[in-house]
Write an enzyme that holds these catalytic residues in place. Structure first.
Site, PDB file in Angstrom:
ATOM      1  N   ARG A  17      13.662  46.171  51.765  1.00 54.73           N
ATOM      2  CA  ARG A  17      13.337  45.180  52.781  1.00 54.73           C
ATOM      3  C   ARG A  17      13.480  43.755  52.280  1.00 54.73           C
ATOM      4  NH1 ARG A  17      14.801  44.177  56.884  1.00 54.73           N
ATOM      5  NH2 ARG A  17      14.530  46.395  57.314  1.00 54.73           N
TER       6      ARG A  17
ATOM      7  N   LYS B  98      14.065  20.799  57.445  1.00 61.04           N
ATOM      8  CA  LYS B  98      13.500  21.734  58.426  1.00 61.04           C
ATOM      9  C   LYS B  98      13.831  23.158  57.981  1.00 61.04           C
ATOM     10  CE  LYS B  98      13.714  18.422  62.224  1.00 61.04           C
ATOM     11  NZ  LYS B  98      14.300  18.071  63.531  1.00 61.04           N
TER      12      LYS B  98
ATOM     13  N   LYS C 168      11.577   6.581  57.284  1.00 60.55           N
ATOM     14  CA  LYS C 168      11.574   7.052  58.661  1.00 60.55           C
ATOM     15  C   LYS C 168      10.564   6.256  59.504  1.00 60.55           C
ATOM     16  CE  LYS C 168      12.023  11.559  59.178  1.00 60.55           C
ATOM     17  NZ  LYS C 168      13.396  11.683  59.751  1.00 60.55           N
TER      18      LYS C 168
ATOM     19  N   GLU D 232      16.215   5.280  58.601  1.00 60.11           N
ATOM     20  CA  GLU D 232      16.383   5.803  59.958  1.00 60.11           C
ATOM     21  C   GLU D 232      16.192   4.663  60.946  1.00 60.11           C
ATOM     22  OE1 GLU D 232      14.293   9.587  61.505  1.00 60.11           O
ATOM     23  OE2 GLU D 232      13.073   7.914  62.261  1.00 60.11           O
TER      24      GLU D 232
ATOM     25  N   ASP E 251      19.218   7.759  64.677  1.00 61.85           N
ATOM     26  CA  ASP E 251      18.361   8.841  65.150  1.00 61.85           C
ATOM     27  C   ASP E 251      18.362   8.925  66.668  1.00 61.85           C
ATOM     28  OD1 ASP E 251      16.424  10.937  64.792  1.00 61.85           O
ATOM     29  OD2 ASP E 251      14.891   9.522  65.457  1.00 61.85           O
TER      30      ASP E 251
END
Length: 281
Positions: free
Chosen positions: A95, A130, A162, A192, A213
């Site tokens: 697995r 992410k 950011k 950004e 962005d």
């Protein structure tokens, strides 16, 4: 990232699954030797084979009879790997090895699909942070197998200012000043920006990369005209396989896409014990 880091992660994956023991396998097995075959149940691009093999090796003495290479395409029903070893080892590692292969092959397959959409341009496809906690090393590896490039690996290897950094500092300009004061010329500074006005401010701060962005394709074209090649341009925000060609605009250097990791579909695979015997195969 050092190779031993991946080794420790693989050991932890096995601990998560086996913990104090595989009570089913240990109850059934009596020292049999077996041949196990992993096959694809749908088409895709392979990624993760070295890690899958290592999973079995960490559990015992296995022999790789056949294995496809990462980056190779495969069809439904095709054999991806054949292993020989103790049946107990094959069953305990099944697995974990399949999860790695299915997840990474899904990312590589999707990444490659989008890279092909950018063929004929000079734009590089970048991943993002992410990623699945604890699995970033492997997911970013799969992006590279699929033909993409890695953006920053973590918070420690690149400056990226950011929206929340700007909020804390009071302005884009002050955020850039503070960061440059600390890191000096050791790191490139990327900022950004969320509007053309912010873009002009960022250019006046002598940054190295601007990230546009959630710009529309129309505004990306206007931004590229403002930049005039002075800095690298990255486009980000809601980029998908369906709309990426709209952002493949001359003057854009990078397109970053969280979609390739957070939304990649797993490629279905399975492992079957083909032959088994007490003394060997």
């Amino acid at each position: 990232m050092p190779e031993h880091f991946a080794e420790e992660l693989l050991k932890n994956f096995l601990k998560e699954d086996i913990a104090t023991g595989d009570i089913t396998t240990e109850g059934v097995c009596r020292g049999e030797k077996a041949i196990g075959t992993i096959k694809a149940k749908e088409e895709g691009m392979l990624a993760g084979m070295p890690f899958a093999i290592r999973v079995f090796e960490l559990l015992g003495d296995v022999k790789v009879i056949y294995a496809k290479t990462d980056g190779e395409s495969f069809q439904k029903g095709e054999t991806l790997m054949t292993l020989e070893g103790p049946a107990e080892v094959l069953l305990k590692g099944e697995r974990t090895a399949l999860n790695i292969l299915q997840r990474l092959s899904g990312i590589a397959t999707l990444t490659n699909k989008i890279v092909k959409e950018l063929k004929g341009t000079n734009i590089e496809l970048l991943d993002t942070r992410k990623t699945t906690p604890g699995f970033r090393y492997f997911e970013k590896y799969a992006v590279k197998v699929g033909g993409g490039k890695n953006h920053r690996f973590g918070l420690y290897d690149m400056v990226l200012i950011k929206d929340n950094h700007k909020k804390v500092a009071g302005s884009l300009r002050e955020a850039v000043r503070r960061v440059k004061q600390m890191v000096g010329p050791a790191y490139r500074v990327e900022v950004e920006v969320e509007s053309l006005e912010e873009l002009s401010e960022a250019l006046s701060c002598e940054v190295d990369v601007v990230m546009l962005d959630n710009f529309s394709p129309k505004d990306v074209r206007r931004a590229v005209e403002l930049v005039k090649g002075k800095v690298k341009v990255e486009v980000s925000g809601n980029i998908t396989p369906e709309n990426i060609k709209e952002y493949a605009i001359e003057g854009v250097n990078y397109i970053s896409c969280g979609f390739i990791t957070h939304s990649a579909k797993w490629i279905d695979m399975s492992m079957k014990i083909e032959r088994c015997g007490d003394e060997g195969i």
